[in-house]
Enzyme design. Structure first.
Site, PDB file in Angstrom:
ATOM      1  N   GLU A  47       0.979  -1.138  -0.188  1.00 27.23           N
ATOM      2  CA  GLU A  47       0.044   0.193  -0.160  1.00 27.23           C
ATOM      3  C   GLU A  47       0.992   1.352  -0.007  1.00 27.23           C
ATOM      4  O   GLU A  47       1.851   1.080   0.636  1.00 27.23           O
ATOM      5  CB  GLU A  47      -0.943  -0.001   1.294  1.00 27.23           C
ATOM      6  N   ASN A 111      -6.952   5.935  -1.938  1.00 26.36           N
ATOM      7  CA  ASN A 111      -6.102   5.057  -1.769  1.00 26.36           C
ATOM      8  C   ASN A 111      -6.002   3.991  -2.446  1.00 26.36           C
ATOM      9  O   ASN A 111      -7.005   3.032  -2.360  1.00 26.36           O
ATOM     10  CB  ASN A 111      -6.157   4.556  -0.219  1.00 26.36           C
ATOM     11  N   LYS A 128      -9.541   1.614  -2.083  1.00 25.53           N
ATOM     12  CA  LYS A 128      -9.707   1.180  -0.684  1.00 25.53           C
ATOM     13  C   LYS A 128     -11.136   1.589  -0.084  1.00 25.53           C
ATOM     14  O   LYS A 128     -11.247   2.758  -0.177  1.00 25.53           O
ATOM     15  CB  LYS A 128      -8.498   1.669   0.218  1.00 25.53           C
ATOM     16  N   GLU A 147      -5.987   8.751   8.177  1.00 21.25           N
ATOM     17  CA  GLU A 147      -6.399   8.411   6.729  1.00 21.25           C
ATOM     18  C   GLU A 147      -7.995   8.872   6.379  1.00 21.25           C
ATOM     19  O   GLU A 147      -8.153   9.129   5.001  1.00 21.25           O
ATOM     20  CB  GLU A 147      -6.347   6.862   6.540  1.00 21.25           C
ATOM     21  N   CYS A 173      -4.961  -2.899   2.885  1.00 20.72           N
ATOM     22  CA  CYS A 173      -4.533  -2.802   4.158  1.00 20.72           C
ATOM     23  C   CYS A 173      -5.796  -3.181   5.142  1.00 20.72           C
ATOM     24  O   CYS A 173      -6.288  -4.445   5.350  1.00 20.72           O
ATOM     25  CB  CYS A 173      -4.040  -1.443   4.556  1.00 20.72           C
ATOM     26  N   ASN A 198       0.136  -0.981   5.487  1.00 14.28           N
ATOM     27  CA  ASN A 198       1.079  -0.474   6.503  1.00 14.28           C
ATOM     28  C   ASN A 198       0.579  -0.377   7.692  1.00 14.28           C
ATOM     29  O   ASN A 198      -0.675   0.223   7.973  1.00 14.28           O
ATOM     30  CB  ASN A 198       1.243   1.066   6.002  1.00 14.28           C
TER      31      ASN A 198
HETATM   32  N1  CDT Z   1      -3.105   1.466   6.376  1.00 11.24           N
HETATM   33  C1  CDT Z   1      -3.877   0.982   7.353  1.00 11.24           C
HETATM   34  O1  CDT Z   1      -5.168   0.958   6.961  1.00 11.24           O
HETATM   35  N2  CDT Z   1      -3.617   0.590   8.407  1.00 11.24           N
HETATM   36  C2  CDT Z   1      -4.412   0.004   9.487  1.00 11.24           C
HETATM   37  C3  CDT Z   1      -4.020   0.279  10.886  1.00 11.24           C
HETATM   38  C4  CDT Z   1      -4.832   0.116  11.891  1.00 11.24           C
HETATM   39  S1  CDT Z   1      -6.120   1.528  11.996  1.00 11.24           S
HETATM   40  C5  CDT Z   1      -5.256   2.827  12.806  1.00 11.24           C
HETATM   41  C6  CDT Z   1      -4.669  -1.751   9.236  1.00 11.24           C
HETATM   42  O2  CDT Z   1      -5.729  -1.929   9.639  1.00 11.24           O
HETATM   43  O3  CDT Z   1      -3.830  -2.117   9.182  1.00 11.24           O
END
Ligand code: CDT
Length: 318
Positions: A47, A111, A128, A147, A173, A198
């Site tokens: 991502e 995204n 996304k 985000e 993600c 990420n």
């Molecule tokens: N990039 C992304 O979606 N990261 C989220 C982090 C947790 S929510 C703050 C994930 O689900 O891995």
């Protein structure tokens, strides 16, 4: 046409805030060249693979925000990757921040992940759907996960594409944590689901989850693979990026739910598996024969309702 495919999961280590797109593309190309040496047909990058994970900062200046986004794909910095991949006959999946201008001239920030065939043509684009984190600045956190300040949810939902001799879906993600993601793809026959992520190790709303990040990461993707009889490739941008430690643990998962390949570092690393797309039939045509065994008449709440509604009449009675 063969139903075998050699897939490379191209994990990235940290990308510094000051690192240029050109420098990042050099890193992607290095992983592409290793992919060529290892006979890879399709290489999957994480991502937001072209920049640092900028949602960790709450930026308000629109020009600065748009500096993290790509208005065209390929653009000048990414064209060499497209050209080199086509020359080598390798397809790829790439995550990036997309600035999209619609027919009415309105701009949208998504995204996004694209799927590029071995001839360099873009066959699929996914935006996304589940946007995690917060909309407003939350200065009490050690770092932001804004985000929802930067991205709209993708309007197109979860789709599949015929490519690489199979049926391929994508997710990004946080989408990987939701069973609906895999099921909607599974109902369209997905045989391979490509996911970049990420994931900071520190989760501010509930730090007790920090130590469980790796477990939860594999738990959701392995369950999604098994319950839908599909291959899943989950690719991280890991390591300590601008002071924030992020999960690595990139994996390739079989339709059985078993991990068949996994990275061992938190840096740039390629892990490879030769996969048989027909392996999906072992699950799609037996235990998870949807047409035979699913009971959609009992699943209505899943699409009718967003949050929890406790029925008023649950006390007493059978
Ligand atoms: N990039 C992304 O979606 N990261 C989220 C982090 C947790 S929510 C703050 C994930 O689900 O891995």
């Amino acid at each position: 046409m063969t139903r075998h495919l050699t897939v490379g999961a191209a994990q990235l280590g940290p990308i510094a805030r000051e690192e240029t797109r050109e420098r990042v593309v050099e890193r992607l190309m290095s992983l592409l060249h290793e992919s060529a040496e290892r006979g890879v047909d399709l290489v999957v990058y994480p991502e937001l693979a072209l920049t640092t994970f900028f949602p960790r900062w709450y930026i308000e200046d629109q020009v600065e925000i748009e500096g993290w986004f790509e208005a065209e794909m390929p653009g000048p910095a990414t064209k060499p990757l497209f050209d080199e991949a086509a020359r080598l006959g390798i397809g790829f999946c790439l995550g990036y921040a997309e600035l999209f201008t619609d027919a009415e001239g309105r701009t949208h920030r998504y995204n996004t992940q694209i799927l590029v065939e071995r001839d360099g043509s873009v066959v699929g684009r996914f935006r996304k759907v589940h946007i995690p984190g917060h909309e407003e600045n939350e200065p009490g956190r050690p770092f932001q996960h804004a985000e929802r300040h930067y991205f709209e949810p993708g309007p197109d939902g979860f789709r599949v594409w015929r490519a690489f001799g199979g049926i391929i879906g994508m997710a990004i993600c946080n989408d990987r944590r939701w069973p609906e993601t895999y099921r909607v793809l599974g109902l369209q026959g997905a045989e391979l689901v490509l996911i970049g992520y990420n994931t900071p190790l520190h989760y501010s709303p509930d730090p007790t989850q920090n130590a469980l990040q790796a477990f939860h990461n594999h738990l959701v993707m392995q369950a999604g693979a098994y319950q839908n009889g599909t291959w899943v490739v989950g690719v991280a941008k890991g390591g300590i990026e601008e002071g924030v430690d992020s999960l690595a643990h990139t994996v390739i998962i079989a339709p059985s739910g078993q991990i068949v390949a996994q990275t061992v570092t938190t840096g740039d690393e390629l892990t490879v598996a030769r996969i048989d797309l027909d392996h999906t039939k072992m699950y799609k045509e037996t235990l998870f024969d949807f047409d035979r065994y699913r009971m959609p008449e009992h699943y209505g709440l899943i699409s009718e309702q967003r949050g929890v509604v406790v029925p008023p009449d649950i006390d007493g009675g059978a």
